[in-house]
Design a protein around this motif. Structure first.
Motif, PDB file in Angstrom:
ATOM      1  N   ASN A 115      -8.858  -6.156   1.136  1.00  0.00           N
ATOM      2  CA  ASN A 115      -8.246  -5.181   2.044  1.00  0.00           C
ATOM      3  C   ASN A 115      -7.683  -3.975   1.288  1.00  0.00           C
ATOM      4  O   ASN A 115      -8.025  -2.831   1.590  1.00  0.00           O
ATOM      5  CB  ASN A 115      -7.132  -5.832   2.870  1.00  0.00           C
ATOM      6  N   ILE A 116      -6.790  -4.240   0.317  1.00  0.00           N
ATOM      7  CA  ILE A 116      -6.212  -3.128  -0.444  1.00  0.00           C
ATOM      8  C   ILE A 116      -7.253  -2.557  -1.404  1.00  0.00           C
ATOM      9  O   ILE A 116      -7.333  -1.348  -1.599  1.00  0.00           O
ATOM     10  CB  ILE A 116      -4.937  -3.582  -1.186  1.00  0.00           C
ATOM     11  N   GLY A 117      -8.059  -3.429  -2.038  1.00  0.00           N
ATOM     12  CA  GLY A 117      -9.204  -2.925  -2.789  1.00  0.00           C
ATOM     13  C   GLY A 117      -9.089  -2.927  -4.294  1.00  0.00           C
ATOM     14  O   GLY A 117      -9.784  -2.144  -4.959  1.00  0.00           O
ATOM     15  N   SER A 173       0.839  -1.206   0.000  1.00  0.00           N
ATOM     16  CA  SER A 173       0.000   0.000   0.000  1.00  0.00           C
ATOM     17  C   SER A 173       0.870   1.250   0.000  1.00  0.00           C
ATOM     18  O   SER A 173       0.581   2.222  -0.716  1.00  0.00           O
ATOM     19  CB  SER A 173      -0.920   0.010   1.227  1.00  0.00           C
ATOM     20  N   HIS A 174       1.948   1.235   0.800  1.00  0.00           N
ATOM     21  CA  HIS A 174       2.851   2.382   0.870  1.00  0.00           C
ATOM     22  C   HIS A 174       3.504   2.650  -0.490  1.00  0.00           C
ATOM     23  O   HIS A 174       3.555   3.810  -0.939  1.00  0.00           O
ATOM     24  CB  HIS A 174       3.928   2.114   1.930  1.00  0.00           C
ATOM     25  N   VAL A 175       3.990   1.594  -1.146  1.00  0.00           N
ATOM     26  CA  VAL A 175       4.674   1.774  -2.437  1.00  0.00           C
ATOM     27  C   VAL A 175       3.684   2.240  -3.507  1.00  0.00           C
ATOM     28  O   VAL A 175       4.008   3.097  -4.343  1.00  0.00           O
ATOM     29  CB  VAL A 175       5.363   0.455  -2.861  1.00  0.00           C
ATOM     30  N   ILE A 176       2.475   1.701  -3.502  1.00  0.00           N
ATOM     31  CA  ILE A 176       1.463   2.105  -4.487  1.00  0.00           C
ATOM     32  C   ILE A 176       1.140   3.589  -4.343  1.00  0.00           C
ATOM     33  O   ILE A 176       1.030   4.327  -5.333  1.00  0.00           O
ATOM     34  CB  ILE A 176       0.187   1.242  -4.330  1.00  0.00           C
ATOM     35  N   GLN A 177       1.026   4.049  -3.088  1.00  0.00           N
ATOM     36  CA  GLN A 177       0.693   5.460  -2.880  1.00  0.00           C
ATOM     37  C   GLN A 177       1.881   6.379  -3.145  1.00  0.00           C
ATOM     38  O   GLN A 177       1.743   7.407  -3.815  1.00  0.00           O
ATOM     39  CB  GLN A 177       0.211   5.669  -1.434  1.00  0.00           C
ATOM     40  N   LYS A 178       3.066   5.992  -2.639  1.00  0.00           N
ATOM     41  CA  LYS A 178       4.217   6.899  -2.714  1.00  0.00           C
ATOM     42  C   LYS A 178       4.888   6.881  -4.082  1.00  0.00           C
ATOM     43  O   LYS A 178       5.209   7.939  -4.640  1.00  0.00           O
ATOM     44  CB  LYS A 178       5.234   6.525  -1.628  1.00  0.00           C
ATOM     45  N   HIS A 179       5.119   5.682  -4.638  1.00  0.00           N
ATOM     46  CA  HIS A 179       5.905   5.577  -5.873  1.00  0.00           C
ATOM     47  C   HIS A 179       5.027   5.555  -7.134  1.00  0.00           C
ATOM     48  O   HIS A 179       5.400   6.136  -8.154  1.00  0.00           O
ATOM     49  CB  HIS A 179       6.791   4.330  -5.829  1.00  0.00           C
ATOM     50  N   LEU A 180       3.891   4.864  -7.080  1.00  0.00           N
ATOM     51  CA  LEU A 180       3.006   4.847  -8.244  1.00  0.00           C
ATOM     52  C   LEU A 180       2.023   6.015  -8.225  1.00  0.00           C
ATOM     53  O   LEU A 180       1.344   6.270  -9.222  1.00  0.00           O
ATOM     54  CB  LEU A 180       2.227   3.521  -8.304  1.00  0.00           C
TER      55      LEU A 180
END
Length: 643
Positions: free
Chosen positions: A259-261, A217-224
């Motif tokens: 959970n992640i969706g 979740s962190h990588v999807i939000q921050k990097h992508l």
């Protein structure tokens, strides 16, 4: 009659026709599909690749990105979690250290492995026809012991991660540079290709899944730069190991969808995606990762179940062996510790920089390297090395050099332990099949009563007896896989019937089974060299034509075997050890290490991105609502491999 009345009558006629059609279908008894189309999903929906996220999870590196990205985002697959109570002792998952290294036999085994490596180095001539002159570690030690580092800078300018605002977790590089005195536990959620379930802190399945969810979740939000609330518009392609744990995959898919969706997911195997990414239709895929090495034969997008083999060693074992060889040669950085994560990072870098598999590079050579650690000056070291640079990567071909004792080093496909959500699994099929076999056997026995008894016994004895099913490998799994990791040969039905308490198995099957069992028992508990593992995997293919294809296309991917000269070295060993009968049949043995000049670490991820663009993947998508309703049964229905 007015126009409006005519249209009204036409509408009534059409409605009556639809009702008659429904009645006819009910009379015919039309079967409803397992996943009924009551959940509206357009069958020919045009999927945009920039709304598909491809996730490839390695033991030490996470690769994630949109299917349209040229390169994925690459981050260390690690998380640092803050203690809930101050004063707790810090815990770190091991990086280069592992179980089985500190046994009394470890050092003796390491020395024996090194002798075999030295013999192999001497026996292979250089390209000019001359044999290499061995270089002893004593020659390098005399020089290295005198070396003192030069100070490059009073401050290394490398900082510990700032934790003054007490973040609950840190991911990737930030986690690696957490000060050991801070109140954080360090977790690597994947080890040797499986979820890192263990008895220590943060080692439960729930905790490991929570770590995965947080990292991704962190990588999807921050990097992508995709907000989590927008993931309902995105789909996901998840790459899983060829030898997988069903329970773990089920839980990860559940986490991604619920959970992640993500709105939908495809689960596919790394080896098949590697062939997609390299543009090969068929290949024997050799995936050497940091923690494990997997080998599998893939033909036309299908992974041959019989050929799958997982070896519990990889690039980190080469790094640790290189450190041992450096110490024998008087390594000048004397404070280096395998328990220190920054030292582990330095050793990985030194291995990637210095090690090779080129026989022509010989003799003592001088090198230099720098150390830059927080709260310490930047130092420059000189080091003189000889055969150590070649001996360490050759450990992949002589794994006794790793000094691992008492661990399962080879594993086959794990046997399914059953799932309450999936009642019609292979156990159900085996149970019903055994009942059919028993009824047919009893019918055959009744017919045989009228025959002379000696005839029946003669038939049985000529077929080779019932075979010993107790010799089957029962527990090939390695690492923290839990009780669900039992080994399985390709004759799963025979193994399953013995577990289910069924009657005697047909004799030709048993004879074939005992042959495979004899082969497996040779290397199940001891380490198998990479070249021998490739030959074994190809030998497990069903036909000579398939074996010929595999010999002519051996694809090496992953980051654990990226050494100069590996292509020629592996080719030489395969040709020398392949069965003589195939030397005449195979026109050209070929080892492919950099297809299309791509980084071998990215090929499987690239294959996942290619998969997103194929029209044939339409029917493989598992949608969130389907998963919510039918659960793991959807993997049995939609997975591109036999679940």
């Amino acid at each position: 009659m007015t126009q409006a009345e005519k249209e009204q009558d036409n509408g009534k006629d059409k409605e009556k026709e639809r009702e008659r059609e429904k009645e006819k279908e009910q009379q015919r008894g039309v079967k409803r599909p397992i996943a009924p189309p009551a959940i509206p999903e357009p069958p020919q929906e045009q999927i945009q690749s920039n709304f598909v996220v491809v996730i490839h999870t390695g033991s030490r590196t996470l690769r994630i990105g949109r299917a349209t990205d040229t390169l994925p985002v690459t981050v260390p697959h690690v998380i640092a979690r803050r203690h809930k109570q101050s004063g707790q002792p810090c815990y770190e998952d091991a990086w280069l250290l592992r179980e089985g290294l500190n046994k009394p036999e470890s050092n003796e085994q390491r020395q024996n492995g090194l002798k075999m490596v030295d013999q192999a180095i001497w026996s292979k001539k250089m390209s000019n026809g001359v044999r290499r002159t061995p270089v002893s570690a004593d020659q390098a030690r005399a020089y290295n012991c005198q070396i003192r580092p030069a100070v490059l800078d009073s401050s290394s300018r490398v900082k510990w991660t700032n934790t003054t605002h007490h973040p609950p977790y840190l991911v990737g590089e930030e986690a690696l540079y957490v000060n050991p005195t801070d109140c954080y536990n360090i977790h690597w959620p994947v080890v040797r290709g499986q979820l890192n379930v263990h008895a220590g802190p943060g080692g439960s399945l729930t905790a490991v899944l929570a770590d995965l969810e947080t990292i991704w979740s962190h990588v999807i939000q921050k990097h992508l730069e995709i907000p989590l609330k927008d993931l309902k518009y995105y789909r996901c392609i998840l790459l899983v190991p060829d030898i997988y744990n069903r329970q773990h995959i089920k839980e990860v898919v559940n986490m991604l969808l619920l959970n992640i969706g993500f709105s939908a997911i495809i689960v596919h195997q790394e080896s098949v995606c590697a062939t997609f990414g390299s543009g090969l239709s068929s290949a024997c895929v050799v995936d050497v990762g940091d923690q494990k090495t997997s080998i599998c034969c893939v033909e036309d997008g299908v992974s041959h179940r019989n050929s799958r083999l997982c070896l519990a060693y990889g690039g980190s074992d080469v790094t640790r062996t290189f450190f041992w060889l450096l110490q024998r040669a008087g390594f000048p950085y004397r404070d280096c510790q395998l328990s220190n994560r920054l030292d582990c990072q330095l050793l990985q870098h030194l291995k990637e920089t210095f090690c090779h598999l080129d026989q022509d590079i010989s003799g003592l050579q001088d090198h230099e390297f720098q150390t830059r650690f927080p709260e310490a000056p930047a130092l420059l070291y000189q080091v003189r090395l000889g055969d150590e640079k070649l001996q360490a990567p050759m450990g992949l071909f002589y794994p006794t050099t790793f000094g691992i004792v008492g661990q399962k080093m080879s594993s086959l496909q794990f046997r399914s332990q059953g799932d309450s959500e999936d009642p019609h699994d292979e156990h159900y099929l085996l149970a019903t099949q055994s009942k059919q076999d028993q009824s047919s056997k009893s019918a055959a026995d009744r017919k045989a009563i009228s025959r002379p008894s000696g005839c029946l016994e003669g038939e049985m004895s000529s077929q080779g007896g019932t075979g010993d099913l107790s010799d089957l490998p029962r527990s090939c799994g390695s690492g923290g896989g839990g009780g669900g990791m039992q080994g399985e040969t390709e004759l799963g039905a025979a193994h399953g019937e013995s577990l289910m308490g069924a009657g005697e198995v047909e004799e030709p099957v048993s004879a074939h089974l005992s042959r495979k069992t004899a082969i497996m028992s040779q290397f199940e508990s001891k380490a198998l060299g990479l070249d021998k593992a490739v030959l074994h995997s190809i030998d497990c293919c069903a036909s000579d034509e398939t074996k010929r294809k595999m010999y002519s296309s051996i694809l090496v991917v992953g980051g654990g075997l990226m050494f100069h000269g590996v292509q020629e070295f592996l080719l030489h060993r395969i040709i020398n050890k392949m069965p003589p009968s195939f030397r005449r049949l195979v026109d050209n043995v070929e080892v492919v290490t950099r297809p299309k000049d791509m980084d071998p670490r990215l090929i499987s991820w690239k294959g996942g991105a290619v998969l997103a663009c194929l029209d044939t993947t339409q029917e493989m998508w598992i949608h969130q609502r389907e998963w919510h309703r039918f659960g793991v049964r959807m993997l049995r229905e939609r997975a591109a491999f036999v679940w």
